[in-house]
Design an enzyme around this catalytic site. Structure first.
Site, PDB file in Angstrom:
ATOM      1  N   ASP A 133      -8.668  26.258 -31.612  1.00  0.00           N
ATOM      2  CA  ASP A 133      -7.291  26.522 -32.024  1.00  0.00           C
ATOM      3  C   ASP A 133      -7.154  26.523 -33.542  1.00  0.00           C
ATOM      4  OD1 ASP A 133      -6.700  26.514 -29.364  1.00  0.00           O
ATOM      5  OD2 ASP A 133      -5.393  24.761 -29.417  1.00  0.00           O
ATOM      6  N   ASP A 182      -6.530  29.837 -20.322  1.00  0.00           N
ATOM      7  CA  ASP A 182      -7.125  28.784 -21.147  1.00  0.00           C
ATOM      8  C   ASP A 182      -8.363  28.147 -20.506  1.00  0.00           C
ATOM      9  OD1 ASP A 182      -7.252  27.190 -23.470  1.00  0.00           O
ATOM     10  OD2 ASP A 182      -5.103  26.763 -23.419  1.00  0.00           O
TER      11      ASP A 182
END
Length: 434
Positions: free
Chosen positions: A245, A190
């Site tokens: 996202d 991430d």
């Protein structure tokens, strides 16, 4: 959310030979993905190679031999977020087997954020949260491997993960060796708490660390598309997020698809554009919206990572996720990302998406993003086909042949929020096989 949207898939079977299928070279030169798709062959027009250009597909340098097709499996975040534990992971692995999903290719069981303790140990090592993963990750990997599945784990190219657990920035070598010792097969990496360091500097060290372990681990970059990773990540990872996202809504899903579409020419075997995980089955969209979601992700050669609770799926969710012919589109060995080739209607809401497949076929989606039913027509010119090409039509959702010959175009009345899938077979090919 209440609007009905339809997606039609069409496969044009334009030949049966697979002798030309690309053999990916993970280092050195790569043969053109469209080699063998010349003007005049199998009904292609002069524009075919322009419509489906792969001119930006580069040399893949990770050298781990993975990702010849997009990854398939499950990820914990979309449904469970931080509410995960080793029991959930084991039961998910069990469910992938019992539902038949694993047999269809969903083999990665990926643990997202919150698996680790909030601090490293006295030796600077990551440690699993003792309350939620008391048996450790090695035991969990062994459990998953015994079922013929693969285990994925999560870390961050920053000081902390997005949920403020220890990140792997400046700990790449130690963490990669630890993951390898546990038997990890996949790393999602991430982008939180990145200290303002350029991602082009932060992500390659983990690539090198993973390679140096000697264990093959799929490297999934989750950089959110901030610094246009399609332009550089093909030399770093097996897939790269092109968007922020996703969330479980029609607006998010359609926006994400459009953002990912921009980078179609950069993806291919070894490295894939990633518009984030599937929301199918989480309840925020209708059955037909989820069917469109799954269809477009398959066409775009996106990773098919299930994001719902596979232990408790509805019959409709199982129907969508287990459609073998849609999965075959996604896993096609040619590996060319489909893209939007035509749009009309208000704000371009009536759309044609398409992409070449192996065996000289084309997959085509007729996507109605308007609020009312409408007829959408895919003209052969938009698909790079000669207008004289004649095809028979097979419905992939119903799994039956529905038309004997279509020439120059194919149109269908697309109800809001419906989704049908077709294969088109040229009559010359059909007759030669009789």
């Amino acid at each position: 959310m209440g609007k009905k949207i339809t997606c039609y898939f069409v496969l044009f079977l334009l030949g049966s030979s697979l002798s030309w299928v690309l053999k990916v070279a993970f280092a050195g030169s790569i043969a053109p993905l469209l080699q063998g798709y010349e003007e005049g062959s199998y009904g292609y027009s002069r524009s075919f190679n322009n419509v489906f250009s792969t001119s930006n597909y580069g040399i893949f340098q990770l050298n781990n031999g993975l990702a010849k097709t997009p990854q398939m499996g499950w990820n914990s975040w979309n449904f469970f977020a931080c509410n995960i534990n080793e029991t959930v992971i084991k039961e998910t692995a069990d469910a992938l087997i019992s539902t038949g999903l694993a047999e269809l290719g969903y083999v990665y069981v990926n643990i997202d954020d919150c698996w680790s303790s909030t601090k490293r140990d006295s030796k600077g090592q990551l440690i699993p949260d003792p309350k939620t993963f008391p048996s450790g990750i090695k035991a969990l990997a062994d459990y998953v491997h015994e079922k013929g599945l693969k285990l994925g784990i999560y870390s961050d190219a920053g000081a902390f993960t997005c949920q403020v657990r220890p990140g792997s920035l400046f700990h790449e070598k130690d963490d990669a060796e630890l993951f390898a010792s546990w038997g990890v097969d996949y790393l999602k990496y991430d982008n939180c708490f990145n200290l303002g360091i350029n991602p082009k500097e932060r992500y390659p060290p983990m690539r090198d660390a993973l390679n140096s372990t000697g264990r093959k681990m799929f490297y999934s970059l989750c950089e959110w598309g901030v610094d246009d990773p399609a332009l550089w990540a093909g030399k770093v990872g097996n897939s790269w997020r092109t968007t922020d996202d996703i969330n479980d809504s029609w607006a998010s899903m359609t926006t994400t698809a459009d953002l990912n579409d921009k980078w179609a020419t950069y993806a291919g075997p070894g490295g894939w554009n990633d518009p984030d995980m599937l929301e199918v089955g989480n309840g925020g969209m209708t059955y037909h919206e989820y069917r469109a979601h799954f269809s477009i992700w398959a066409l775009m050669k996106a990773p098919l990572l299930i994001g719902c609770d596979v232990r408790n799926m509805t019959a409709e969710t199982i129907e969508i996720l287990t459609n073998k012919e849609i999965i075959a589109v996604n896993q096609d060995p040619l590996g060319i990302q489909g893209r939007k080739v035509y749009s009309t209607g208000t704000d371009g809401c009536l759309q044609v998406w398409a992409g070449p497949l192996s065996g000289h076929r084309i997959v085509v989606a007729l996507w109605n993003r308007c609020s009312k039913a409408a007829t959408i027509t895919a003209g052969w010119d938009a698909l790079g086909l000669e207008s004289s090409t004649s095809v028979s039509v097979r419905d992939l959702w119903q799994r039956k042949d529905i038309m004997g010959d279509a020439v120059a175009s194919f149109g269908a009345r697309v109800d809001a929020h419906d989704c049908l899938i077709f294969i088109f077979t040229p009559q010359s090919v059909y007759r030669s096989e009789i």
